[in-house]
Design an enzyme around this catalytic site. Structure first.
Site, PDB file in Angstrom:
ATOM      1  N   ARG A   1       0.806  -1.229   0.000  1.00  0.00           N
ATOM      2  CA  ARG A   1       0.000   0.000   0.000  1.00  0.00           C
ATOM      3  C   ARG A   1       0.841   1.282   0.000  1.00  0.00           C
ATOM      4  O   ARG A   1       0.316   2.369  -0.184  1.00  0.00           O
ATOM      5  CB  ARG A   1      -0.959  -0.003   1.200  1.00  0.00           C
ATOM      6  CG  ARG A   1      -2.192  -0.845   0.952  1.00  0.00           C
ATOM      7  CD  ARG A   1      -2.986  -1.025   2.226  1.00  0.00           C
ATOM      8  NE  ARG A   1      -2.322  -1.953   3.161  1.00  0.00           N
ATOM      9  CZ  ARG A   1      -2.717  -2.176   4.406  1.00  0.00           C
ATOM     10  NH1 ARG A   1      -3.747  -1.529   4.883  1.00  0.00           N
ATOM     11  NH2 ARG A   1      -2.081  -3.035   5.177  1.00  0.00           N
TER      12      ARG A   1
ATOM     13  N   TYR B   1       6.754  -5.997  14.871  1.00  0.00           N
ATOM     14  CA  TYR B   1       6.666  -5.704  13.442  1.00  0.00           C
ATOM     15  C   TYR B   1       7.388  -4.392  13.156  1.00  0.00           C
ATOM     16  O   TYR B   1       7.241  -3.428  13.906  1.00  0.00           O
ATOM     17  CB  TYR B   1       5.196  -5.598  13.007  1.00  0.00           C
ATOM     18  CG  TYR B   1       4.397  -6.875  13.193  1.00  0.00           C
ATOM     19  CD1 TYR B   1       5.037  -8.113  13.266  1.00  0.00           C
ATOM     20  CD2 TYR B   1       3.017  -6.854  13.286  1.00  0.00           C
ATOM     21  CE1 TYR B   1       4.302  -9.281  13.429  1.00  0.00           C
ATOM     22  CE2 TYR B   1       2.272  -8.016  13.449  1.00  0.00           C
ATOM     23  CZ  TYR B   1       2.927  -9.231  13.524  1.00  0.00           C
ATOM     24  OH  TYR B   1       2.215 -10.385  13.690  1.00  0.00           O
ATOM     25  N   GLY B   2       8.116  -4.368  12.091  1.00  0.00           N
ATOM     26  CA  GLY B   2       8.920  -3.182  11.775  1.00  0.00           C
ATOM     27  C   GLY B   2       8.129  -1.970  11.335  1.00  0.00           C
ATOM     28  O   GLY B   2       8.681  -0.882  11.192  1.00  0.00           O
TER      29      GLY B   2
ATOM     30  N   ARG C   1      29.688  24.201   5.321  1.00  0.00           N
ATOM     31  CA  ARG C   1      29.686  22.796   4.902  1.00  0.00           C
ATOM     32  C   ARG C   1      30.489  21.939   5.884  1.00  0.00           C
ATOM     33  O   ARG C   1      31.120  22.438   6.811  1.00  0.00           O
ATOM     34  CB  ARG C   1      30.219  22.691   3.474  1.00  0.00           C
ATOM     35  CG  ARG C   1      29.265  23.344   2.464  1.00  0.00           C
ATOM     36  CD  ARG C   1      29.927  23.523   1.119  1.00  0.00           C
ATOM     37  NE  ARG C   1      30.467  22.265   0.633  1.00  0.00           N
ATOM     38  CZ  ARG C   1      31.403  22.176  -0.320  1.00  0.00           C
ATOM     39  NH1 ARG C   1      31.878  23.281  -0.866  1.00  0.00           N
ATOM     40  NH2 ARG C   1      31.847  21.013  -0.701  1.00  0.00           N
TER      41      ARG C   1
ATOM     42  N   TYR D   1      34.839  32.293  -0.214  1.00  0.00           N
ATOM     43  CA  TYR D   1      34.886  30.841  -0.180  1.00  0.00           C
ATOM     44  C   TYR D   1      36.125  30.430   0.600  1.00  0.00           C
ATOM     45  O   TYR D   1      37.261  30.736   0.192  1.00  0.00           O
ATOM     46  CB  TYR D   1      34.924  30.223  -1.588  1.00  0.00           C
ATOM     47  CG  TYR D   1      35.165  28.734  -1.496  1.00  0.00           C
ATOM     48  CD1 TYR D   1      34.237  27.917  -0.842  1.00  0.00           C
ATOM     49  CD2 TYR D   1      36.320  28.144  -2.000  1.00  0.00           C
ATOM     50  CE1 TYR D   1      34.456  26.556  -0.693  1.00  0.00           C
ATOM     51  CE2 TYR D   1      36.545  26.772  -1.852  1.00  0.00           C
ATOM     52  CZ  TYR D   1      35.608  25.996  -1.196  1.00  0.00           C
ATOM     53  OH  TYR D   1      35.832  24.654  -1.048  1.00  0.00           O
TER      54      TYR D   1
ATOM     55  N   ASN E   1      41.464  26.162  -3.742  1.00  0.00           N
ATOM     56  CA  ASN E   1      41.894  24.918  -3.094  1.00  0.00           C
ATOM     57  C   ASN E   1      41.954  23.726  -4.026  1.00  0.00           C
ATOM     58  O   ASN E   1      42.465  22.683  -3.657  1.00  0.00           O
ATOM     59  CB  ASN E   1      40.968  24.595  -1.915  1.00  0.00           C
ATOM     60  CG  ASN E   1      39.538  24.343  -2.370  1.00  0.00           C
ATOM     61  OD1 ASN E   1      39.082  24.909  -3.362  1.00  0.00           O
ATOM     62  ND2 ASN E   1      38.835  23.500  -1.648  1.00  0.00           N
TER      63      ASN E   1
HETATM   64  C1  UD1 Z   1      -0.553  -8.097  11.484  1.00  0.00           C
HETATM   65  C2  UD1 Z   1      -1.221  -9.166  12.364  1.00  0.00           C
HETATM   66  C3  UD1 Z   1      -2.545  -8.622  12.894  1.00  0.00           C
HETATM   67  C4  UD1 Z   1      -2.310  -7.334  13.653  1.00  0.00           C
HETATM   68  C5  UD1 Z   1      -1.555  -6.327  12.801  1.00  0.00           C
HETATM   69  C6  UD1 Z   1      -1.140  -5.177  13.670  1.00  0.00           C
HETATM   70  C7  UD1 Z   1      -0.588 -11.356  11.430  1.00  0.00           C
HETATM   71  C8  UD1 Z   1      -1.014 -12.518  10.633  1.00  0.00           C
HETATM   72  N1  UD1 Z   1      -1.466 -10.350  11.579  1.00  0.00           N
HETATM   73  O1  UD1 Z   1      -1.372  -7.880  10.353  1.00  0.00           O
HETATM   74  O2  UD1 Z   1      -3.153  -9.589  13.780  1.00  0.00           O
HETATM   75  O3  UD1 Z   1      -3.565  -6.797  14.063  1.00  0.00           O
HETATM   76  O4  UD1 Z   1      -0.356  -6.906  12.246  1.00  0.00           O
HETATM   77  O5  UD1 Z   1      -0.521  -4.201  12.907  1.00  0.00           O
HETATM   78  O6  UD1 Z   1       0.524 -11.355  11.934  1.00  0.00           O
HETATM   79  N2  UD1 Z   1       6.259  -9.470   7.380  1.00  0.00           N
HETATM   80  C9  UD1 Z   1       7.370 -10.213   7.074  1.00  0.00           C
HETATM   81  N3  UD1 Z   1       7.243 -11.297   6.261  1.00  0.00           N
HETATM   82  C10 UD1 Z   1       6.048 -11.695   5.763  1.00  0.00           C
HETATM   83  C11 UD1 Z   1       4.913 -10.922   6.070  1.00  0.00           C
HETATM   84  C12 UD1 Z   1       5.033  -9.817   6.895  1.00  0.00           C
HETATM   85  O7  UD1 Z   1       8.482  -9.890   7.506  1.00  0.00           O
HETATM   86  O8  UD1 Z   1       6.032 -12.704   5.050  1.00  0.00           O
HETATM   87  C13 UD1 Z   1       6.398  -8.281   8.254  1.00  0.00           C
HETATM   88  C14 UD1 Z   1       6.017  -6.994   7.544  1.00  0.00           C
HETATM   89  O9  UD1 Z   1       7.167  -6.393   6.978  1.00  0.00           O
HETATM   90  C15 UD1 Z   1       5.456  -6.144   8.684  1.00  0.00           C
HETATM   91  C16 UD1 Z   1       4.942  -7.158   9.684  1.00  0.00           C
HETATM   92  O10 UD1 Z   1       5.516  -8.398   9.342  1.00  0.00           O
HETATM   93  O11 UD1 Z   1       6.458  -5.371   9.302  1.00  0.00           O
HETATM   94  C17 UD1 Z   1       3.411  -7.264   9.688  1.00  0.00           C
HETATM   95  O12 UD1 Z   1       2.979  -7.654   8.397  1.00  0.00           O
HETATM   96  P1  UD1 Z   1       1.671  -7.033   7.762  1.00  0.00           P
HETATM   97  O13 UD1 Z   1       1.440  -7.669   6.460  1.00  0.00           O
HETATM   98  O14 UD1 Z   1       1.714  -5.566   7.837  1.00  0.00           O
HETATM   99  O15 UD1 Z   1       0.556  -7.608   8.794  1.00  0.00           O
HETATM  100  P2  UD1 Z   1      -0.867  -7.011   9.059  1.00  0.00           P
HETATM  101  O16 UD1 Z   1      -1.773  -7.386   7.945  1.00  0.00           O
HETATM  102  O17 UD1 Z   1      -0.725  -5.589   9.399  1.00  0.00           O
END
Ligand code: UD1
Ligand code: CA
Length: 477
Positions: A15, A102-103, A339, A372, A392
């Protein structure tokens, strides 16, 4: 009890509609992933594993300052699969709790994470996760509890029944799981859901299913402030969070005694250290690790990145400064460009249209107009006149200019580097310096001045004008 951490950052972030990995997009002047790592660091985890996929190299570089380890998830088959990848980088002998985050949740605070860990330990839970109550639970995973209020499972929105969708308690995506439980539960995940993915959230139901026999305690810790759990899934959410972070920084600064003349146009990084009684005018960007001493005044329209500014300095309109040190009581600008590598010892004056680069100016040295100064060392109390240039660069290499203390460098002087000027030297205006100048000298390289008396009147006559210029007809050019 030790903690290890896994940060999931391999997802595509569809998205965002971007070629860049989502966690590389910047918030408050740094990539999102850096914020996630900083928050996780509050739990003092060892190791920190970051699961990367898309643009793995770039994400690793963005997180490079931390001691993180990386696990590559390829292809991306869901958060459960990602956690499994991360777990593979944690030693099999590790027996503590694994923190998973989650990142793309950059608003979480270290204090909240510490409170979460405390609660997890006090309750003696084997699996805890943070939930929040939302009036509009949108598409988040729903927390399903049984009749006794015990957590039963997390159901993803897409897999939820209408009754489950009506639940307002949602999963935020921060977990603490006993390492042994995590290993065995992740091994049981199956992708039998609407998205055909391995859901990390399914470990809740797996742990609960074992609960009766093996007493694996599962807890949802309901956090008080939902704002900390806003995720970033689109550019609009990114911009909104940027504005919130900025407003919070500004509030804190004003509470600590800093004047922001127009807060909506003050763009100040969270890392900045700004002492009381600083006055920050409109349209000022303070980026990265800037330090401003007491009573610094910035009139407005400034861009400052990694700059240390001593007490009582005055930055007039339009200053750009990067990776430099400005000593106390200095006056900079208007319209000055300092700079990288500029170091002003204090009580300096850098005036309009002066550019400095790798220039060290001794205490009280001044360059007030149109200069300068690059790769230069300039002594204390030396005055650099208008239009002075350090030459320079020879097309291949940069060379040093050294000017001593208490010199008067006249207007329109060029210093052809490498070159050295001693102490107490007077450089006449318009001089081109090509050789070393000894202490105490006057140096000049003037062309002899020639004068032709009455020349102007002759010139005018030649053009059909009167000798005093009064008949002059303007031509169309
Ligand atoms: C996820 C949770 C959901 C929660 C929400 C909160 C799951 C199945 N769902 O959904 O319950 O309410 O977060 O924000 O976990 N990522 C990976 N590898 C993958 C898929 C995702 O590293 O294969 C990482 C993404 O980079 C991201 C995080 O996991 O940082 C979450 O993934 P995302 O797809 O955003 O999950 P949500 O649909 O938000
Ligand atoms: Ca998300």
């Amino acid at each position: 009890m030790s903690v290890a951490a896994i940060i999931l950052a391999a997802g595509k972030g569809t998205r965002m509609r971007s070629k860049r990995a989502k966690v590389l997009h910047e918030l408050g002047g740094e990539p999102m992933i850096a914020r996630a790592i900083r928050a996780a660091a509050a739990l003092e985890p060892e190791p920190i594993v970051i699961v990367v996929g898309r643009q793995a190299r770039e994400v690793e570089a963005a997180a490079g300052f931390s001691k993180a380890r990386f696990a590559l998830q390829e292809p991306q088959r869901g958060t459960g699969d990602a956690a499994r990848c991360g777990l593979s980088r944690i030693p099999t002998g590790f027996t503590g709790d694994v923190f998973i985050a989650y990142g793309d949740m950059p608003a979480i605070t270290p204090a909240t994470l510490r409170a979460f860990l405390d609660a997890h330990r006090k309750r003696g839970a084997k699996l805890s996760f943070i939930s929040i109550m939302l009036d509009d639970p949108a598409a988040y995973g729903r927390v399903i509890r049984d009749g006794g209020g015990m957590v039963e499972k997390i159901v993803e929105f897409r897999d939820a029944t209408p009754a489950e969708r009506a639940v307002k308690e949602i999963n935020t995506g921060f977990y603490l799981v006993d390492a042994a439980l995590l290993r065995s539960a992740l091994a049981e995940l199956k992708p039998g859901n609407a998205q055909g993915e391995y859901y990390l959230t399914d470990i809740v139901a797996i742990a609960r299913a074992r609960n009766e026999s093996e007493s694996e305690k599962v807890e949802a810790w309901v956090a008080a402030d939902p704002a900390e759990f806003a995720g970033i899934n689109s550019r609009e959410e990114l911009a909104n969070m940027e504005a919130e972070i900025r407003a919070a920084v500004n509030r804190k600064l004003m509470q600590s005694g800093v004047t922001l003349v127009d807060p909506p146009t003050a763009y100040i990084s969270e890392q900045a250290e700004i002492a009381p009684d600083c006055v920050i005018g409109p349209n000022v960007q303070i980026i990265g690790m800037c330090k401003l001493g007491e009573g610094v005044r910035i009139d407005g329209t400034a861009w400052l990145s990694n700059v240390t500014i001593g007490p009582r300095c005055h930055l007039k309109l339009g200053v750009r400064a990067e990776d430099c040190v400005i000593g106390e009581d200095s006056e900079i600008g208007p319209f000055a460009n300092l700079r990288a590598g500029t170091e002003l010892a204090g009580h300096n004056r850098i005036g309009n249209f002066v550019e400095t680069k790798k220039a060290r100016l001794g205490r009280g040295a001044k360059a007030s107009h149109l200069s300068y100064l690059g790769d230069a060392t300039i002594g204390a109390d030396t005055n650099i006149g208008c239009g002075v240039i350090t030459v320079n660069y020879d097309g291949y290499d940069k060379h040093q200019t050294v000017i001593g203390d208490r010199c008067m460098v006249g207007c329109d002087t060029q210093l052809v580097a490498p070159v050295k000027v001693g102490n107490d030297v007077y450089v006449a205006s318009g001089t081109t310096i090509v050789r070393e100048v000894r202490d105490g000298s006057l140096v000049m390289s003037h062309h002899p001045q020639r004068e032709k008396a009455g020349w102007m009147a002759a010139w005018r006559r030649q053009h059909g004008d009167s000798p005093d210029g009064s008949l002059k007809r303007t031509k169309d050019h």
